[in-house]
Design a protein around this motif. Structure first.
Motif, PDB file in Angstrom:
ATOM      1  N   PRO A  88      40.240 -34.749  51.627  1.00  0.00           N
ATOM      2  CA  PRO A  88      39.960 -33.338  51.927  1.00  0.00           C
ATOM      3  C   PRO A  88      40.562 -32.841  53.241  1.00  0.00           C
ATOM      4  O   PRO A  88      41.030 -31.692  53.304  1.00  0.00           O
ATOM      5  N   ARG A 105      39.078 -31.155  41.191  1.00  0.00           N
ATOM      6  CA  ARG A 105      38.402 -32.178  41.986  1.00  0.00           C
ATOM      7  C   ARG A 105      37.198 -32.682  41.209  1.00  0.00           C
ATOM      8  O   ARG A 105      36.849 -32.149  40.147  1.00  0.00           O
ATOM      9  N   VAL A 107      33.551 -32.634  40.638  1.00  0.00           N
ATOM     10  CA  VAL A 107      32.432 -31.745  40.944  1.00  0.00           C
ATOM     11  C   VAL A 107      31.098 -32.434  40.669  1.00  0.00           C
ATOM     12  O   VAL A 107      30.043 -31.800  40.766  1.00  0.00           O
ATOM     13  N   LYS A 110      29.762 -36.032  45.855  1.00  0.00           N
ATOM     14  CA  LYS A 110      30.297 -35.685  47.169  1.00  0.00           C
ATOM     15  C   LYS A 110      30.974 -36.922  47.759  1.00  0.00           C
ATOM     16  O   LYS A 110      30.684 -38.057  47.378  1.00  0.00           O
ATOM     17  N   PRO A 211      33.074 -32.158  49.980  1.00  0.00           N
ATOM     18  CA  PRO A 211      33.738 -32.173  48.674  1.00  0.00           C
ATOM     19  C   PRO A 211      34.791 -33.275  48.628  1.00  0.00           C
ATOM     20  O   PRO A 211      35.497 -33.500  49.614  1.00  0.00           O
ATOM     21  N   ALA A 257      38.909 -26.662  41.613  1.00  0.00           N
ATOM     22  CA  ALA A 257      38.882 -26.809  43.073  1.00  0.00           C
ATOM     23  C   ALA A 257      39.428 -25.540  43.706  1.00  0.00           C
ATOM     24  O   ALA A 257      40.335 -24.901  43.174  1.00  0.00           O
ATOM     25  N   ASP A 261      36.430 -24.494  49.304  1.00  0.00           N
ATOM     26  CA  ASP A 261      35.535 -25.651  49.282  1.00  0.00           C
ATOM     27  C   ASP A 261      35.752 -26.542  50.496  1.00  0.00           C
ATOM     28  O   ASP A 261      34.841 -27.271  50.912  1.00  0.00           O
ATOM     29  N   TYR A 262      36.966 -26.484  51.066  1.00  0.00           N
ATOM     30  CA  TYR A 262      37.369 -27.481  52.060  1.00  0.00           C
ATOM     31  C   TYR A 262      37.499 -26.940  53.486  1.00  0.00           C
ATOM     32  O   TYR A 262      37.543 -27.735  54.425  1.00  0.00           O
TER      33      TYR A 262
END
Length: 278
Positions: A88, A105, A107, A110, A211, A257, A261-262
């Motif tokens: 990530p 990615r 989901v 984690k 993530p 993704a 998210d990152y």
């Protein structure tokens, strides 16, 4: 005269075959994978997936092996991969510098780092690691190294020496052999170790979950091709055979993704621990 007329037609047909995806000179898309495992194991995991992509999309894909994580970093920062599977924080850097975009990615889980010690060693609590050697796969591996070093420094105020041993597999071996008092990895690579390795290690700390690794596309890849690849990977997760292939990465449940998210990673202050090796 009729015989001579055939020659230009054959030339046109030959040229068409060369420049179409079914011909000899079609675009070959390069695929990079962060080398968490040794090269043969990575190829065993990814080649069946790339073979499926080729069949479904009618495109060509070539897996590019990187011997070490730092080499992989240098290659994606140079934009050498059309597609890549990266950690990530690598994505955040690749997005800012090159414009790489995440496609899919896991989901269903984690990503978090695990700090392990030998069950037969003398380390009982995390404070016992002060002034000790801790093994990490590479300076910029996210959960296993970047986050781990940040939390050991900021939360536990430890003073320790870092030893970089190239792969997660080597981290666990260094701990068991007594070359390091502890080692940073991630849960998925620890779970995939042989029983004689993982059963003799104990987790004493886990990092903040984030993530997990995305599969990304270079901005120069056309939207049509990138979307086709994304749709194919998502469809792979709807069949039992496909889920078994993805689980080897491992991806428990594949899904969309998004870069949003990152970007939370930028708030962790990880740049203090990022090592620019180029």
């Amino acid at each position: 005269m009729k015989a001579f007329a055939i020659i230009p037609i054959l030339s046109l047909v030959f040229s068409f075959l060369i420049w179409t995806p079914q011909g000899f000179a079609g675009k070959v898309y390069t695929v990079g994978v962060v080398p968490q495992y040794e090269a043969r194991r990575l190829r065993q995991i990814w080649q069946p997936i790339l073979n499926h992509l080729e069949t479904a999309t009618k495109e060509k894909f070539e897996l590019i092996g990187s011997p070490t994580i730092p080499t992989f970093e240098a290659e994606f920062l140079d934009g050498q991969f059309d597609f890549a599977y990266m950690n990530p924080y690598h994505l955040v850097i690749a997005y800012r510098k090159i414009g790489y975009q995440p496609l899919v990615r896991d989901v269903g889980r984690k990503l978090f780092g695990v700090l392990v010690v030998s069950k037969s060693g003398g380390i009982k609590k995390i404070e016992d690691l002060n002034k000790k050697i801790i093994a990490f796969p590479a300076p910029n591996a996210l959960g296993a190294s970047l986050q781990m070093r940040q939390e050991l420094t900021d939360i536990f105020k430890l003073d320790f020496s870092s030893r970089y041993v190239k792969t997660h597999d080597s981290v666990y071996l260094n701990v068991l052999l007594g070359e390091a008092a502890a080692g940073g990895g991630v849960q998925k690579t620890l779970d995939q170790q042989k029983d004689e390795i993982k059963n003799n290690l104990r987790i004493i700390h886990t990092t903040t979950p984030v993530p997990p690794h995305p599969f990304v596309a270079h901005p120069q890849v056309s939207r049509t091709v990138a979307q086709n690849v994304k749709n194919t990977l998502l469809a792979l997760g709807t069949t039992e055979a496909g889920r078994n292939m993805l689980f080897q990465i491992p991806i428990k449940k594949i899904g969309d993704a998004d870069i949003k998210d990152y970007l939370i990673l930028e708030k962790m202050g990880l740049e203090r621990f990022y090592v620019n090796q180029y």
